[in-house]
Design a protein around this motif. Structure first.
Motif, short mmCIF file in Angstrom:
data_model
loop_
_atom_site.label_atom_id
_atom_site.label_comp_id
_atom_site.label_asym_id
_atom_site.label_seq_id
_atom_site.Cartn_x
_atom_site.Cartn_y
_atom_site.Cartn_z
N PHE A 158 -80.68 12.23 27.31
CA PHE A 158 -80.19 10.90 26.97
C PHE A 158 -80.68 10.49 25.58
N SER A 159 -79.89 9.65 24.93
CA SER A 159 -80.36 8.99 23.71
C SER A 159 -81.38 7.93 24.10
N PRO A 160 -82.20 7.46 23.15
CA PRO A 160 -83.23 6.46 23.48
C PRO A 160 -82.68 5.19 24.11
N SER A 192 -82.85 8.81 32.65
CA SER A 192 -82.40 7.90 31.59
C SER A 192 -83.55 6.97 31.22
N PRO A 193 -83.49 6.33 30.06
CA PRO A 193 -84.60 5.45 29.64
C PRO A 193 -84.91 4.32 30.62
N ASP A 194 -83.91 3.86 31.40
CA ASP A 194 -84.18 2.81 32.37
C ASP A 194 -84.49 3.36 33.76
N GLY A 195 -84.47 4.68 33.92
CA GLY A 195 -84.84 5.31 35.17
C GLY A 195 -83.80 5.27 36.27
N THR A 196 -82.59 4.77 35.97
CA THR A 196 -81.56 4.63 37.02
C THR A 196 -80.68 5.87 37.14
N ARG A 197 -80.66 6.71 36.12
CA ARG A 197 -79.80 7.89 36.13
C ARG A 197 -80.61 9.15 35.79
N THR A 254 -77.17 5.29 25.99
CA THR A 254 -75.71 5.19 25.88
C THR A 254 -75.05 6.53 25.58
N ARG A 255 -75.83 7.49 25.11
CA ARG A 255 -75.26 8.79 24.75
C ARG A 255 -76.06 9.91 25.40
N ILE A 256 -75.44 11.07 25.45
CA ILE A 256 -76.10 12.29 25.92
C ILE A 256 -75.83 13.38 24.91
N VAL A 257 -76.84 14.14 24.57
CA VAL A 257 -76.67 15.28 23.68
C VAL A 257 -76.91 16.54 24.48
N THR A 258 -75.97 17.49 24.39
CA THR A 258 -76.08 18.76 25.10
C THR A 258 -76.14 19.91 24.11
N ALA A 259 -76.80 20.99 24.52
CA ALA A 259 -76.89 22.19 23.69
C ALA A 259 -76.45 23.38 24.52
N THR A 260 -75.61 24.24 23.92
CA THR A 260 -75.08 25.41 24.63
C THR A 260 -75.08 26.60 23.69
#
Length: 459
Positions: A85-87, A44-49, A90-96
Motif C-alpha cells: 500500500f501507499s502511505p 493497509s495503513p489503517d489496518g482494515t485491509r 489509496t494506491r498499491i504498487v506491485t512488482a513482477t
C-alpha cells in the motif's frame, strides 16, 4: 505487524496468508487463499485491509477483519513478487518479473500507471513514506529509486556484488537499507544513492533488512539468524536471534519493541527487542551466599533463619566469585573494603581516586565535590580554607585538617605550601617541620619552612 501492533499477517508457500493474534499466537479468521505461493502480505495503513502478492500472477486486497476478498484480483502476466500500500492507503504498487512496477487504485483495483520500466526484472517495490518515490529491487544486483509521478530514475543505482533481495525506506524517507546475497546489508542516502557507512556483514546471504520505526536500528534476516544493528555506527547490538532454518524476513513492530521473523522452518516468531539487547543474566548462587554472609543470616532447608558463624562469614567474603557476569561483579564489589571499592561495579576508579582528582582541580567547586565523593580525603578541608571568607571558620578548617593528616611527607609538604599562601605561617612551619621529619631531604618542604620563617621575603 498491523499498525496497532496487535496482529501479524504472514505469507506462506502453502498458498495462504494468515492473520494472527500477537498476544496469543492464535490464528484469527480463515486463511486468505491464493492458487499458488503467497510471496508477500501487508496491512493497509489503517489496518482494515490486507494486500497479498502471489505467484499465481495476481495481487489481492482482503478485508482484514473478515478475510473476504475486496474487488477483483490485480492481474499480471507473470508471478507477482510483492504488493504494498501507499502511505495514505489509496494506491498499491506491485512488482513482477514481467518488468514494470505497476501502480493501482486500491479502491477500484484499476491500474493507474506502469511508470517504472527498469532494464532488468523487478522483484519488489516500495513507496516512500511521503508517496513521491518508489524503490525497486532489480535482478541486475541493484536497487533503484524512481519518481512515482514521472517514472524517471532518481540518483545513482544502489549496487551490490550479488543479487539484491530487499530494499526499504527509513520512516523519514532519507535513507534506504538493502539486503543482498553478497552477505551484506547496506544503508544508502535516498536522494543521492551514495552509501552511508560500512556494510553490515553476515556469514551468509542476507534476505531482508528493515529500519526500526525511529530509524535508529536496523534488523537483518539471514541463514538461521536475525541481527539488530545500530543504524548510525553499523555495530551489531545484542546476540543474534535464531531459527532452525533460513530466516526470510524480519520486521519491527510499529512501536519498535518487538520483532517478527519468518523462516523456512515453517514458523514465524515474535521477539522482545529489549530482552534481546539486554538479556537477563541468571542470578548465581555465589552472589546469594555473599548477601547472606554480609547479613550474617541464612535460611536452612526448613525455611528457618539462622545466624552464620563469624569464621564462616569471613570465608565466604574472602573467596572471590567464580564468574565474570554482572551478578558476580556485584558480589565482589560489595565485599570490597569501603576505601578500596570502585564507584560502581563497572568503574575503574575508587571514590578516593575521584575525590583526589577533584580536590587537585584548585577550585572551590572541585574541592567541595571531592568531599562529597569522600569526606575523609586528605587536604580537602585545608585547601577549602583558602576560599573561606570567615577567618574563624578558615582557621578551624586548617587546624582540623592538620590533626588528621597521615604520616605522608608529600601531603605535609603540600599542606605547608598551601598554608604559606594562606599566610598562616605558624601552621605552615609546623607542617613543613613534620614533612622534613618524615623526609629530611625534601627540598620543597625546606623551601616552605624558610618561607614561613621569613614571611616578608616570601611575599
Amino acid at each position: 505487524f498491523s499498525p496497532d501492533g496487535t496482529r501479524i499477517v504472514t505469507a506462506s508457500h502453502d498458498s495462504t496468508a494468515r492473520v494472527w493474534d500477537v498476544a496469543t499466537g492464535e490464528p484469527l479468521g480463515e486463511p486468505l487463499r491464493h492458487e499458488s505461493v503467497v510471496m508477500s502480505a501487508q496491512f493497509s495503513p489503517d489496518g482494515t485491509r490486507i494486500v497479498t502478492a502471489s505467484s499465481d500472477r495476481t495481487a489481492r486486497v482482503w478485508d482484514a477483519a473478515t478475510g473476504k476478498p475486496l474487488g477483483e484480483p490485480l492481474r499480471h502476466e507473470l508471478n507477482v513478487n510483492s504488493a504494498q500500500f501507499s502511505p495514505d492507503g489509496t494506491r498499491i504498487v506491485t512488482a513482477t518479473l514481467d518488468n514494470p512496477a505497476r501502480v493501482w487504485d486500491a479502491a477500484t483495483g484499476k491500474p493507474v500507471s506502469e511508470l517504472l520500466r527498469p532494464e532488468d526484472k523487478v522483484s519488489s517495490a516500495q513507496l516512500s513514506p511521503d508517496g513521491t518515490r518508489i524503490v525497486t529491487v532489480n535482478d541486475d544486483r541493484t536497487a533503484r529509486v524512481w519518481d512515482a509521478s514521472t517514472g524517471k530514475p532518481l540518483g545513482e543505482r544502489l549496487r551490490h556484488e550479488a543479487i539484491v533481495c530487499s530494499a526499504r525506506f527509513s520512516s523519514d524517507g532519507t535513507r534506504i537499507v538493502t539486503a543482498s546475497y553478497d552477505k551484506t546489508a547496506r544503508v544508502w542516502d535516498a536522494t543521492t544513492g551514495k552509501p552511508l557507512g560500512e556494510p553490515l556483514h553476515h556469514e551468509f546471504s542476507v534476505y531482508s533488512a528493515d529500519f526500526s520505526p525511529d530509524g535508529t536500528r536496523i534488523v537483518t534476516a539471514s541463514f538461521e539468524t536475525v541481527r539488530v544493528w545500530d543504524a548510525t555506527t553499523g555495530k551489531p547490538l545484542g546476540e543474534p536471534l535464531r531459527h532452525e532454518g533460513s530466516v526470510m524476513n524480519a520486521q519491527f513492530s510499529p512501536n519498535g519493541t518487538r520483532i517478527v521473523t519468518a523462516s523456512d522452518d515453517n514458523t514465524a516468531r515474535v521477539w522482545n527487542v529489549q530482552q534481546m539487547l539486554h538479556p537477563t543474566v541468571p542470578f548465581p548462587e555465589c552472589t546469594l551466599l555473599c548477601a547472606w554472609a554480609i547479613a550474617g543470616l541464612e535460611f536452612d532447608a526448613d525455611g528457618q533463619m539462622n545466624g552464620i558463624p563469624g569464621d564462616q562469614q569471613l570465608k565466604v567474603l574472602q573467596e572471590p566469585p567464580p564468574g565474570d557476569d554482572p551478578w558476580s561483579k556485584l558480589a565482589l564489589w560489595l565485599v570490597q573494603p569501603a576505601n578500596e571499592r570502585t564507584l560502581t561495579p563497572e568503574s575503574k576508579f575508587t571514590c578516593r581516586q575521584i575525590a583526589e582528582r577533584e580536590r587537585d582541580s584548585g577550585t572551590k567547586e572541585g574541592i567541595e565535590s571531592a568531599l562529597r565523593y569522600d569526606p575523609t580525603v586528605p587536604l580537602a578541608h585545608l585547601l577549602l580554607a583558602a576560599f573561606e571568607e570567615n577567618p574563624q571558620r578558615a582557621a578551624f578548617l586548617r587546624t582540623y585538617e592538620l590533626k588528621r593528616l597521615p604520616d605522608d611527607a608529600v601531603l605535609w609538604t603540600r599542606a605547608a605550601t598551601s598554608l604559606v599562601k594562606q599566610k598562616d605561617f605558624t601552621l605552615a612551619q609546623q607542617a613543613a617541620t613534620k614533612a622534613l621529619q618524615l623526609e629530611p631531604t625534601n627540598t620543597e618542604a625546606r623551601q616552605a619552612l624558610e618561607a614561613a620563617k621569613q614571611p616578608d621575603s616570601s611575599q
